[in-house]
Design a protein around this motif. Structure first.
Motif, PDB file in Angstrom:
ATOM      1  N   ALA A   1       1.592   0.697   8.486  1.00  0.00           N
ATOM      2  CA  ALA A   1       0.360   0.102   9.019  1.00  0.00           C
ATOM      3  C   ALA A   1      -0.794   0.289   8.043  1.00  0.00           C
ATOM      4  CB  ALA A   1       0.026   0.729  10.373  1.00  0.00           C
ATOM      5  N   LEU A   2      -0.819   1.420   7.364  1.00  0.00           N
ATOM      6  CA  LEU A   2      -1.863   1.666   6.367  1.00  0.00           C
ATOM      7  C   LEU A   2      -1.743   0.672   5.217  1.00  0.00           C
ATOM      8  CD1 LEU A   2      -4.162   3.542   5.275  1.00  0.00           C
ATOM      9  CD2 LEU A   2      -2.358   4.822   4.108  1.00  0.00           C
ATOM     10  N   LEU A   3      -0.527   0.480   4.725  1.00  0.00           N
ATOM     11  CA  LEU A   3      -0.321  -0.440   3.613  1.00  0.00           C
ATOM     12  C   LEU A   3      -0.614  -1.886   4.005  1.00  0.00           C
ATOM     13  CD1 LEU A   3       2.952   0.932   1.967  1.00  0.00           C
ATOM     14  CD2 LEU A   3       0.590   1.573   1.540  1.00  0.00           C
ATOM     15  N   ASP A   4      -0.451  -2.199   5.287  1.00  0.00           N
ATOM     16  CA  ASP A   4      -0.724  -3.554   5.764  1.00  0.00           C
ATOM     17  C   ASP A   4      -2.214  -3.830   5.922  1.00  0.00           C
ATOM     18  OD1 ASP A   4       1.968  -4.108   5.848  1.00  0.00           O
ATOM     19  OD2 ASP A   4       2.174  -3.702   7.995  1.00  0.00           O
ATOM     20  N   ASP A   5      -3.030  -2.767   5.884  1.00  0.00           N
ATOM     21  CA  ASP A   5      -4.485  -2.914   6.011  1.00  0.00           C
ATOM     22  C   ASP A   5      -5.029  -3.505   4.713  1.00  0.00           C
ATOM     23  OD1 ASP A   5      -7.270  -2.580   6.211  1.00  0.00           O
ATOM     24  OD2 ASP A   5      -7.058  -0.730   7.369  1.00  0.00           O
ATOM     25  N   ALA A   6      -5.715  -4.626   4.814  1.00  0.00           N
ATOM     26  CA  ALA A   6      -6.238  -5.294   3.609  1.00  0.00           C
ATOM     27  C   ALA A   6      -7.182  -4.396   2.823  1.00  0.00           C
ATOM     28  CB  ALA A   6      -6.953  -6.581   4.003  1.00  0.00           C
ATOM     29  N   ALA A   7      -7.858  -3.471   3.508  1.00  0.00           N
ATOM     30  CA  ALA A   7      -8.809  -2.593   2.827  1.00  0.00           C
ATOM     31  C   ALA A   7      -8.118  -1.612   1.886  1.00  0.00           C
ATOM     32  CB  ALA A   7      -9.638  -1.826   3.870  1.00  0.00           C
ATOM     33  N   TYR A   8      -6.832  -1.343   2.125  1.00  0.00           N
ATOM     34  CA  TYR A   8      -6.104  -0.379   1.294  1.00  0.00           C
ATOM     35  C   TYR A   8      -6.004  -0.855  -0.155  1.00  0.00           C
ATOM     36  CZ  TYR A   8      -2.319   2.756  -0.177  1.00  0.00           C
ATOM     37  OH  TYR A   8      -1.552   3.683  -0.848  1.00  0.00           O
ATOM     38  N   ALA A   9      -5.752  -2.150  -0.337  1.00  0.00           N
ATOM     39  CA  ALA A   9      -5.604  -2.705  -1.681  1.00  0.00           C
ATOM     40  C   ALA A   9      -6.910  -2.655  -2.468  1.00  0.00           C
ATOM     41  CB  ALA A   9      -5.104  -4.146  -1.605  1.00  0.00           C
TER      42      ALA A   9
ATOM     43  N   LEU B   1      -9.013  -0.122  -2.511  1.00  0.00           N
ATOM     44  CA  LEU B   1      -9.396   1.244  -2.838  1.00  0.00           C
ATOM     45  C   LEU B   1      -9.136   1.561  -4.307  1.00  0.00           C
ATOM     46  CD1 LEU B   1      -7.883   3.123   0.254  1.00  0.00           C
ATOM     47  CD2 LEU B   1     -10.297   2.503  -0.108  1.00  0.00           C
ATOM     48  N   ALA B   2      -9.884   2.520  -4.817  1.00  0.00           N
ATOM     49  CA  ALA B   2      -9.617   3.049  -6.152  1.00  0.00           C
ATOM     50  C   ALA B   2      -8.311   3.842  -6.106  1.00  0.00           C
ATOM     51  CB  ALA B   2     -10.770   3.947  -6.591  1.00  0.00           C
ATOM     52  N   PRO B   3      -7.625   4.018  -7.244  1.00  0.00           N
ATOM     53  CA  PRO B   3      -6.329   4.719  -7.245  1.00  0.00           C
ATOM     54  C   PRO B   3      -6.365   6.085  -6.571  1.00  0.00           C
ATOM     55  CG  PRO B   3      -6.671   3.644  -9.352  1.00  0.00           C
ATOM     56  CD  PRO B   3      -7.948   3.466  -8.570  1.00  0.00           C
ATOM     57  N   ALA B   4      -7.369   6.903  -6.856  1.00  0.00           N
ATOM     58  CA  ALA B   4      -7.436   8.235  -6.245  1.00  0.00           C
ATOM     59  C   ALA B   4      -7.633   8.148  -4.741  1.00  0.00           C
ATOM     60  CB  ALA B   4      -8.555   9.060  -6.876  1.00  0.00           C
ATOM     61  N   GLU B   5      -8.371   7.138  -4.285  1.00  0.00           N
ATOM     62  CA  GLU B   5      -8.576   6.953  -2.847  1.00  0.00           C
ATOM     63  C   GLU B   5      -7.279   6.526  -2.167  1.00  0.00           C
ATOM     64  OE1 GLU B   5     -13.272   5.536  -2.900  1.00  0.00           O
ATOM     65  OE2 GLU B   5     -11.667   4.044  -3.082  1.00  0.00           O
ATOM     66  N   ARG B   6      -6.509   5.661  -2.837  1.00  0.00           N
ATOM     67  CA  ARG B   6      -5.214   5.270  -2.273  1.00  0.00           C
ATOM     68  C   ARG B   6      -4.302   6.490  -2.139  1.00  0.00           C
ATOM     69  NH1 ARG B   6      -5.681   0.714  -5.778  1.00  0.00           N
ATOM     70  NH2 ARG B   6      -4.204   1.648  -7.262  1.00  0.00           N
TER      71      ARG B   6
ATOM     72  N   HIS C   1     -14.891   5.897   5.657  1.00  0.00           N
ATOM     73  CA  HIS C   1     -14.123   4.664   5.449  1.00  0.00           C
ATOM     74  C   HIS C   1     -12.629   4.976   5.440  1.00  0.00           C
ATOM     75  CE1 HIS C   1     -13.003   0.726   4.065  1.00  0.00           C
ATOM     76  NE2 HIS C   1     -12.613   1.164   2.861  1.00  0.00           N
ATOM     77  N   LEU C   2     -12.242   6.026   4.726  1.00  0.00           N
ATOM     78  CA  LEU C   2     -10.834   6.427   4.675  1.00  0.00           C
ATOM     79  C   LEU C   2     -10.369   6.956   6.028  1.00  0.00           C
ATOM     80  CD1 LEU C   2     -10.547   8.201   1.189  1.00  0.00           C
ATOM     81  CD2 LEU C   2     -10.259   5.776   1.761  1.00  0.00           C
ATOM     82  N   LEU C   3     -11.235   7.706   6.716  1.00  0.00           N
ATOM     83  CA  LEU C   3     -10.858   8.237   8.028  1.00  0.00           C
ATOM     84  C   LEU C   3     -10.608   7.113   9.023  1.00  0.00           C
ATOM     85  CD1 LEU C   3     -10.434  10.581  10.004  1.00  0.00           C
ATOM     86  CD2 LEU C   3     -12.914  10.573  10.414  1.00  0.00           C
ATOM     87  N   CYS C   4     -11.460   6.097   9.032  1.00  0.00           N
ATOM     88  CA  CYS C   4     -11.261   4.975   9.954  1.00  0.00           C
ATOM     89  C   CYS C   4      -9.976   4.220   9.621  1.00  0.00           C
ATOM     90  CB  CYS C   4     -12.463   4.039   9.910  1.00  0.00           C
ATOM     91  SG  CYS C   4     -13.952   4.713  10.705  1.00  0.00           S
TER      92      CYS C   4
ATOM     93  N   ARG D   1      -6.926   3.972  12.285  1.00  0.00           N
ATOM     94  CA  ARG D   1      -6.373   2.663  12.667  1.00  0.00           C
ATOM     95  C   ARG D   1      -4.863   2.642  12.444  1.00  0.00           C
ATOM     96  NH1 ARG D   1      -8.651  -2.146  13.268  1.00  0.00           N
ATOM     97  NH2 ARG D   1      -7.012  -3.086  11.989  1.00  0.00           N
ATOM     98  N   ALA D   2      -4.427   3.147  11.315  1.00  0.00           N
ATOM     99  CA  ALA D   2      -2.993   3.167  11.027  1.00  0.00           C
ATOM    100  C   ALA D   2      -2.254   4.050  12.026  1.00  0.00           C
ATOM    101  CB  ALA D   2      -2.758   3.671   9.598  1.00  0.00           C
TER     102      ALA D   2
END
Length: 383
Positions: free
Chosen positions: A62-70, A72-77, A170-173, A177-178
Motif C-alpha cells: 500500500a505504501l508503494l502504491d501511494d503516488a507520494a512515495y515516488a 520522496l528523496a532516496p533517504a526519505e523512501r 508527511h511521512l507519518l501520514c 494510510r498504508a
C-alpha cells in the motif's frame, strides 16, 4: 550480520515502468525476527487478513502504491519503507489473548521502536535516519485517533505540534494510510478521514515537514510539559543554570566528550559518587544517587553551569534529572552519545569497571534515545 548498505538495497527504486516488486524473502533474511510475524495472530475484527506478516506485506505494498512515495528523496523512501516493514515487529512479543478470545498487542508500537533501534544499530544505520525510522514506528497509529477518538485525552492541536517535533508528518501520514489500507477491517474511510484531517491541520500550522515553530525553546518545552500557553508568545525565562545532560550506554564516550568540550564545568556523576563512596557498580545505588543529587541541587541553587553525566537510558530515568533541573529554572541541553556494538564492548573490556559486557548488553532493552520535546535542545552524536 547484515549491514546498512544491504538493508538499503531492500528499498525499491524508481523504474521506467513503475515500482519494482519488493523482495520479501530478502526482507525476512535481513530481519529474521520478522519470521515470527508469520505465526503471530491478530484480532480478526481489525485484521481479517490474518497474521502479522500478511498484514506487513499488505502495508508495504500500500505504501508503494501511494503516488507520494515516488516523489520522496532516496533517504526519505528508505525511512518510510523500513518503518512500514518493521512497524509491527514487536507484535510477536506483545500478543495477549483475553478471556473472551480477543487478541491484542498492547504497547507494540513503543516496543517495536526499541526492537528496530537494536536491529538498525547493529547494522550500522546512521543515527539520525535510524531514529527517524524508530520514531515513526513508535507513533505509527497516533493519526488514527488524533481527531475525536484521542486515547490520550489531548487536543488534536497538541498531538499535532508534539508529533511535528518528533517525526516528519508527511511521512507519518503516508505510513498511517498504508497501515489502514494494508488490512481488512471496518471503518477504513473513517480512519482515512482522521489522517487527512491531521495532514490538513499540519498544513495550516505550517509543520507538515518541519517542527511547529514556537516563540522560544523555553516556550516549546513548557508547552510540551503541559503548560497552558500559546506557541507564538514567548514565555518569561527565569535565570538558572545552563546544564548539559549526558545520555548513552556505558563506554559510549561520555567522559571523553565532556573532557574535550566542557572541561571547565563541574560534573555531577553517579559513577563519581560511587567512587567517592567506595561502591561497586550496582551496589547501594541509592546512596550514590543521593550524593549526586545533593551536588546538583547546590549547583542549581547558585545558577552555575554544569554537566550531569549519567547513562539516562530511558525516558523515565532522564525524567527525574530533567524534572529537578527544570524545577530550578535551568536551561537543559541533552547530549546523546553512542558507539557501534563492537566498539562499545571493546571499550568496556579495556576500561577499569565492575560492569561486565553481559550486564552492559542487558541494558539495551531500556535504550530509549531522547526526543527533541524532552529538553531545550538535543544533540545525537556518534563518538
Amino acid at each position: 550480520m547484515w549491514n546498512w548498505k544491504q538493508i538499503q538495497a531492500l528499498v525499491p527504486q524508481p523504474e521506467a515502468a513503475g515500482w519494482g516488486a519488493v523482495d520479501f524473502a530478502a526482507c525476512l533474511a535481513t530481519f529474521p525476527l520478522l519470521e515470527q510475524a508469520k505465526t503471530t495472530p491478530q484480532d480478526p475484527i481489525y485484521h481479517a487478513e490474518g497474521d502479522v506478516w500478511t498484514h506487513t506485506q499488505m502495508v508495504v505494498q500500500a505504501l508503494l502504491d501511494d503516488a507520494a512515495y515516488a516523489e520522496l528523496a532516496p533517504a526519505e523512501r528508505e525511512t518510510v519503507f523500513l518503518a512500514a516493514l518493521l512497524h509491527d515487529v514487536a507484535k510477536c512479543r506483545t500478543t495477549v489473548v483475553g478471556e473472551d478470545g480477543r487478541i491484542s498487542q498492547p504497547g507494540h508500537s513503543r516496543k517495536g521502536a526499541l526492537d528496530a533501534r537494536l536491529l538498525l544499530w547493529e547494522a550500522g544505520a546512521p543515527v539520525l535516519q535510524r531514529e527517524a525510522i524508530c520514531r515513526l514506528i513508535a507513533v505509527h497509529q497516533v493519526p488514527f485517533f488524533a481527531f475525536g477518538m484521542s486515547r490520550s485525552g489531548q487536543s488534536p492541536e497538541f498531538i499535532l505540534r508534539e508529533l511535528s517535533w518528533q517525526v516528519d508528518l508527511h511521512l507519518l501520514c503516508m505510513l498511517a494510510r498504508a497501515d489502514i489500507l494494508g488490512r481488512i477491517c471496518p471503518d477504513v474511510e473513517g480512519v482515512l478521514l482522521n489522517i487527512a484531517l491531521l495532514r490538513e491541520l499540519a498544513l495550516e500550522e505550517d509543520c507538515l515537514r518541519s517542527p511547529r515553530r514556537f516563540a522560544s525553546a523555553e516556550t516549546a518545552l513548557r508547552y510540551f510539559r503541559g503548560a497552558q500557553l500559546h506557541p507564538d508568545y514567548a514565555l518569561h525565562e527565569a535565570p538558572g543554570s545552563d546544564v548539559i545532560v549526558m545520555c548513552g550506554l556505558p563506554a559510549s564516550g561520555k567522559n571523553t566528550w565532556v573532557a574535550e568540550h566542557h572541561a571547565d564545568r563541574p560534573v555531577v556523576s553517579f559513577d563519581d559518587a560511587r567512587a567517592e563512596l567506595g561502591l561497586r557498580h550496582g551496589q547501594n545505588d541509592g546512596a550514590a544517587a543521593h550524593r549526586a543529587v545533593d551536588k546538583a541541587k547546590a549547583l542549581l541553587r547558585s545558577h552555575a553551569p554544569f554537566v550531569w553525566n549519567a547513562t539516562h537510558l530511558s525516558r523515565q530515568m532522564r525524567g527525574k534529572t530533567l524534572d529537578l533541573c527544570l524545577a530550578y529554572g535551568a536551561r537543559v541541553q541533552l547530549v546523546h552519545l553512542e558507539a557501534s556494538k563492537s566498539e562499545l564492548l571493546a571499550r568496556n573490556r579495556a576500561r577499569d569497571t565492575t560492569l561486565s559486557n553481559a550486564a552492559l548488553l542487558a541494558m539495551l532493552g531500556r535504550w530509549e534515545v531522547p526526543l527533541p520535546t524532552e529538553a531545550h535542545g538535543l544533540s545525537l552524536l556518534t563518538a
